[in-house]
Design a protein around this motif. Sequence first.
Motif, PDB file in Angstrom:
ATOM      1  N   ILE A 225     -99.499 -61.408 -29.071  1.00 55.13           N
ATOM      2  CA  ILE A 225     -98.784 -62.170 -30.100  1.00 55.13           C
ATOM      3  C   ILE A 225     -99.352 -61.847 -31.479  1.00 55.13           C
ATOM      4  O   ILE A 225     -98.603 -61.663 -32.453  1.00 55.13           O
ATOM      5  CB  ILE A 225     -98.879 -63.677 -29.790  1.00 55.13           C
ATOM      6  CG1 ILE A 225     -98.188 -63.985 -28.459  1.00 55.13           C
ATOM      7  CG2 ILE A 225     -98.277 -64.510 -30.914  1.00 55.13           C
ATOM      8  CD1 ILE A 225     -98.397 -65.398 -27.965  1.00 55.13           C
TER       9      ILE A 225
ATOM     10  N   LEU B 208     -94.681 -66.081 -23.271  1.00 58.81           N
ATOM     11  CA  LEU B 208     -95.444 -64.840 -23.136  1.00 58.81           C
ATOM     12  C   LEU B 208     -96.810 -65.038 -22.475  1.00 58.81           C
ATOM     13  O   LEU B 208     -97.151 -64.306 -21.531  1.00 58.81           O
ATOM     14  CB  LEU B 208     -95.566 -64.189 -24.515  1.00 58.81           C
ATOM     15  CG  LEU B 208     -96.034 -62.732 -24.560  1.00 58.81           C
ATOM     16  CD1 LEU B 208     -95.393 -62.014 -25.748  1.00 58.81           C
ATOM     17  CD2 LEU B 208     -97.541 -62.635 -24.680  1.00 58.81           C
TER      18      LEU B 208
ATOM     19  N   SER C 243     -87.907 -63.697 -29.863  1.00 57.52           N
ATOM     20  CA  SER C 243     -88.326 -64.408 -28.651  1.00 57.52           C
ATOM     21  C   SER C 243     -88.824 -63.433 -27.594  1.00 57.52           C
ATOM     22  O   SER C 243     -89.786 -63.725 -26.871  1.00 57.52           O
ATOM     23  CB  SER C 243     -87.160 -65.239 -28.093  1.00 57.52           C
ATOM     24  OG  SER C 243     -86.099 -64.394 -27.659  1.00 57.52           O
TER      25      SER C 243
ATOM     26  N   HIS D  13     -92.979 -67.993 -28.727  1.00 56.67           N
ATOM     27  CA  HIS D  13     -93.946 -67.228 -27.943  1.00 56.67           C
ATOM     28  C   HIS D  13     -94.352 -67.912 -26.650  1.00 56.67           C
ATOM     29  O   HIS D  13     -95.107 -67.322 -25.870  1.00 56.67           O
ATOM     30  CB  HIS D  13     -95.210 -67.048 -28.780  1.00 56.67           C
ATOM     31  CG  HIS D  13     -95.924 -68.343 -29.028  1.00 56.67           C
ATOM     32  ND1 HIS D  13     -95.444 -69.300 -29.898  1.00 56.67           N
ATOM     33  CD2 HIS D  13     -97.059 -68.878 -28.500  1.00 56.67           C
ATOM     34  CE1 HIS D  13     -96.254 -70.344 -29.906  1.00 56.67           C
ATOM     35  NE2 HIS D  13     -97.240 -70.114 -29.059  1.00 56.67           N
TER      36      HIS D  13
ATOM     37  N   SER E 166     -96.401 -56.217 -21.963  1.00 57.96           N
ATOM     38  CA  SER E 166     -97.114 -56.473 -23.208  1.00 57.96           C
ATOM     39  C   SER E 166     -97.151 -55.246 -24.109  1.00 57.96           C
ATOM     40  O   SER E 166     -96.967 -55.355 -25.321  1.00 57.96           O
ATOM     41  CB  SER E 166     -98.541 -56.930 -22.897  1.00 57.96           C
ATOM     42  OG  SER E 166     -99.164 -57.466 -24.025  1.00 57.96           O
TER      43      SER E 166
ATOM     44  N   GLY F 286    -101.721 -66.483 -32.934  1.00 66.86           N
ATOM     45  CA  GLY F 286    -101.929 -65.735 -31.690  1.00 66.86           C
ATOM     46  C   GLY F 286    -103.394 -65.481 -31.408  1.00 66.86           C
ATOM     47  O   GLY F 286    -103.881 -65.700 -30.294  1.00 66.86           O
TER      48      GLY F 286
ATOM     49  N   THR G 230     -97.590 -65.760 -36.956  1.00 69.77           N
ATOM     50  CA  THR G 230     -97.721 -65.259 -35.587  1.00 69.77           C
ATOM     51  C   THR G 230     -99.076 -64.597 -35.363  1.00 69.77           C
ATOM     52  O   THR G 230     -99.744 -64.832 -34.345  1.00 69.77           O
ATOM     53  CB  THR G 230     -96.586 -64.264 -35.290  1.00 69.77           C
ATOM     54  OG1 THR G 230     -95.321 -64.921 -35.414  1.00 69.77           O
ATOM     55  CG2 THR G 230     -96.711 -63.686 -33.892  1.00 69.77           C
TER      56      THR G 230
ATOM     57  N   GLY H 186     -92.297 -62.145 -28.912  1.00 69.57           N
ATOM     58  CA  GLY H 186     -93.373 -63.133 -28.907  1.00 69.57           C
ATOM     59  C   GLY H 186     -93.696 -63.710 -30.260  1.00 69.57           C
ATOM     60  O   GLY H 186     -94.838 -64.117 -30.510  1.00 69.57           O
ATOM     61  N   LEU H 187     -92.708 -63.766 -31.163  1.00 68.69           N
ATOM     62  CA  LEU H 187     -92.941 -64.371 -32.470  1.00 68.69           C
ATOM     63  C   LEU H 187     -93.118 -65.882 -32.331  1.00 68.69           C
ATOM     64  O   LEU H 187     -92.437 -66.531 -31.546  1.00 68.69           O
ATOM     65  CB  LEU H 187     -91.768 -64.089 -33.413  1.00 68.69           C
ATOM     66  CG  LEU H 187     -91.652 -62.678 -33.999  1.00 68.69           C
ATOM     67  CD1 LEU H 187     -90.411 -62.584 -34.879  1.00 68.69           C
ATOM     68  CD2 LEU H 187     -92.891 -62.307 -34.794  1.00 68.69           C
ATOM     69  N   VAL H 188     -94.029 -66.444 -33.113  1.00 72.56           N
ATOM     70  CA  VAL H 188     -94.185 -67.894 -33.183  1.00 72.56           C
ATOM     71  C   VAL H 188     -92.974 -68.474 -33.902  1.00 72.56           C
ATOM     72  O   VAL H 188     -92.549 -67.932 -34.923  1.00 72.56           O
ATOM     73  CB  VAL H 188     -95.493 -68.233 -33.937  1.00 72.56           C
ATOM     74  CG1 VAL H 188     -95.581 -69.706 -34.277  1.00 72.56           C
ATOM     75  CG2 VAL H 188     -96.705 -67.792 -33.116  1.00 72.56           C
TER      76      VAL H 188
ATOM     77  N   TYR I 290    -102.171 -63.537 -25.393  1.00 75.25           N
ATOM     78  CA  TYR I 290    -102.188 -64.155 -26.725  1.00 75.25           C
ATOM     79  C   TYR I 290    -102.524 -63.121 -27.796  1.00 75.25           C
ATOM     80  O   TYR I 290    -102.019 -63.190 -28.922  1.00 75.25           O
ATOM     81  CB  TYR I 290    -103.190 -65.301 -26.765  1.00 75.25           C
ATOM     82  CG  TYR I 290    -102.622 -66.625 -26.338  1.00 75.25           C
ATOM     83  CD1 TYR I 290    -101.563 -67.210 -27.035  1.00 75.25           C
ATOM     84  CD2 TYR I 290    -103.130 -67.311 -25.241  1.00 75.25           C
ATOM     85  CE1 TYR I 290    -101.039 -68.436 -26.651  1.00 75.25           C
ATOM     86  CE2 TYR I 290    -102.614 -68.539 -24.858  1.00 75.25           C
ATOM     87  CZ  TYR I 290    -101.570 -69.091 -25.561  1.00 75.25           C
ATOM     88  OH  TYR I 290    -101.045 -70.303 -25.186  1.00 75.25           O
TER      89      TYR I 290
ATOM     90  N   THR J 267     -92.363 -55.501 -25.347  1.00 74.98           N
ATOM     91  CA  THR J 267     -92.344 -56.120 -26.668  1.00 74.98           C
ATOM     92  C   THR J 267     -91.930 -55.114 -27.741  1.00 74.98           C
ATOM     93  O   THR J 267     -91.337 -55.496 -28.758  1.00 74.98           O
ATOM     94  CB  THR J 267     -93.719 -56.704 -27.008  1.00 74.98           C
ATOM     95  OG1 THR J 267     -94.722 -55.687 -26.862  1.00 74.98           O
ATOM     96  CG2 THR J 267     -94.057 -57.867 -26.081  1.00 74.98           C
TER      97      THR J 267
END
Length: 673
Positions: free
Chosen positions: A309, A233, A222, A230, A249, A290, A286, A225-227, A306, A253
């Motif tokens: 991600i 983010l 989390s 995300h 960023s 992303g 992801t 930024g994993l799907v 994005y 991360t």
Amino acid sequence: MTPVQVILVSVGAYVGTAVLGAATGRKAWATSLVYTLALCVSAVILATAVLQLLGAANGAPASEMSLPLGLPWLGSHLRLDALSAFFLSVVGLGGLLASLYGLGYGYHEQAPQRVLPFFPAFLAGMNLVILAADAFTFLISWEFMSLASWALVMAHHHEAANRRAGYIYIVMASFGTLTLLLAFGLLAGADGNYAFAAIRSAEHTPLIAGSVLVLLLLGAGSKAGLVPLHVWLPLAHPAAPSHVSALMSGVMTKVAIYGFVRVVFDLLGQPTPWQGILVLVIGGATASLGILHALMERDLKRLLAYSTIENIGIIFVSLGLTLAFAANGMSGPAALAFTAALFHVLNHSFFKSLLFFGAGAVLSATGERDMEKLGGLIHRMPVTSFAFLVGSVAISALPPFNGFASEWLAFQAILQSPDLPQWGLKIIVPAIGGLLALSAALAATCFVKAFGVTFLGRPRTAIASVAAEVDRFSLAAMLVLAALCLLAGILPGLVMDSLAPVALALVGDRLPEQAGIGWLSIVPITETHSSYNGLLVFLFIAFSASVSAFLVHRLGSRALRRAPAWDCGFPEPSPMTQYSAAGFAQPIRRVFGTLVFRARERVDMPAPGELRPARLTVTMRDLIWDWLYAPLTGVVGYAAEKLNHLQFLTIRRYLSLVFVALILLLLVVALWT
């Protein structure tokens, strides 16, 4: 002092700088003072971490120390080994360049007193997370890092969008900390020994190991930024000041990735094939989602968020490959995939920080993040345009820059998948490789759009037509990162060799030494498999471009001729006739939009003779938000409304409730032991 003591004293200097920033934040000279001190402290941390990493290559032991703080029976343990030295190098370099950028950018800040105290505190928290060698210190530092970054996200809290971003971020950060707490609780077991050394030496059942992996994907994932974790983010990163966006960023991360790597590869023990499959699938999803979301954006900073991600997905694909190879005793391919992951960690910190700095320069010069209101900036901000172009080429994984080198290593690891014994991995790994190839192509498309619409063409608004280049501190930070993107791309062997002690410590093997290979080539496996020479590619590109430019100017006309752009026979001076960001993304939206975004287009075409303009309205949905977070928000709201009745209970009912809760907790403890 030992290296770990130097880092700890530097963290204390960060905290002192934060206090100084809080006391002097409204002074005119406070910006220069705070960022100068943060720059100096970051330089010390960077030098110490690099020396420790280089020493680890020569067999130097880890640096450790304990403090009589924290849990009474445990204290606080700090450790600086090869893995933490590498990630501290990333944090130190990111902090140094963000501080340098802040020396100029900070004077554009409308409320510096809301930024200056929390900027060095944020750096202190990230460094402490990496130094921690017990669960309690790790979680306290993790929460400190989250709260400091939340305060920076809320620096411009007068905007409603920023308040919403801060609220979602703090909720997701709290959720992540809770899952990490549960993961460390499972690792510590009934004995409650939270020291990493004790966890490392303990045996963990497959059920415990699997549960910890899932909890780490939720907690560290989390923050990274994993799907589908995300959603915070792309809201929080653009809301923060641009140099803080670069830190969040490009650096924060990576601290989340450090937490995942530390537990899964160092503390958890031997992995299993299904763990590799799980991480591979999440990483592939992801990366692809992303970059598709990034392509649809017209807000420059949201596009970059994005894109982060997507790159996090690439790193987790490499980590999933490492787990799959390590589970089958294939130490050589595991070292290759692990080196690719760490190399991309470093590369992403370079080019993503550079791109956020460039977006911040554009924001300072124009006050705009909407690409549809920019254009033509290459003539007014040539240095920023050049640096942003370098970052765009690097993140698009085009040679000779660094993004190509690390993604090329990841694809070389994917090509080793036929040797895996499990048919599930034999099928999934090439499929994920196809997703990565698609993501790389879409990333190039995305940054052609970002650079072209923002910097090329004609200005779309008056403010873009009068923009001017930013200050020398901001330009210096961008140019340093641009140079690092090139150096890491043409000299990747030196980076790979510096990562060897980390791979050797965590996966039991390393890549062959690259420094002695002729012409600075890299041969990650053997010469019969593959090799790459970034330096020769760079020289070939430079030579070809120079010869082409010479021939054009020598053989073509020397006269300077200016003429209007070809307008298909319809002379119209309006810059609105240029290609727009939405128009650039339309073909991709037509292909993927129905499935991924539920995109809908509505055309309002006036009847013949009407003078009103035609209009195209496009609506897109974030399906993950609609299907997961919106229902969850409704459930939480309903539960909160029902639980609100508890505050009106009588004393007798309160005592009964406490008694029932106590019985349930005793039952849990009895079953646990």
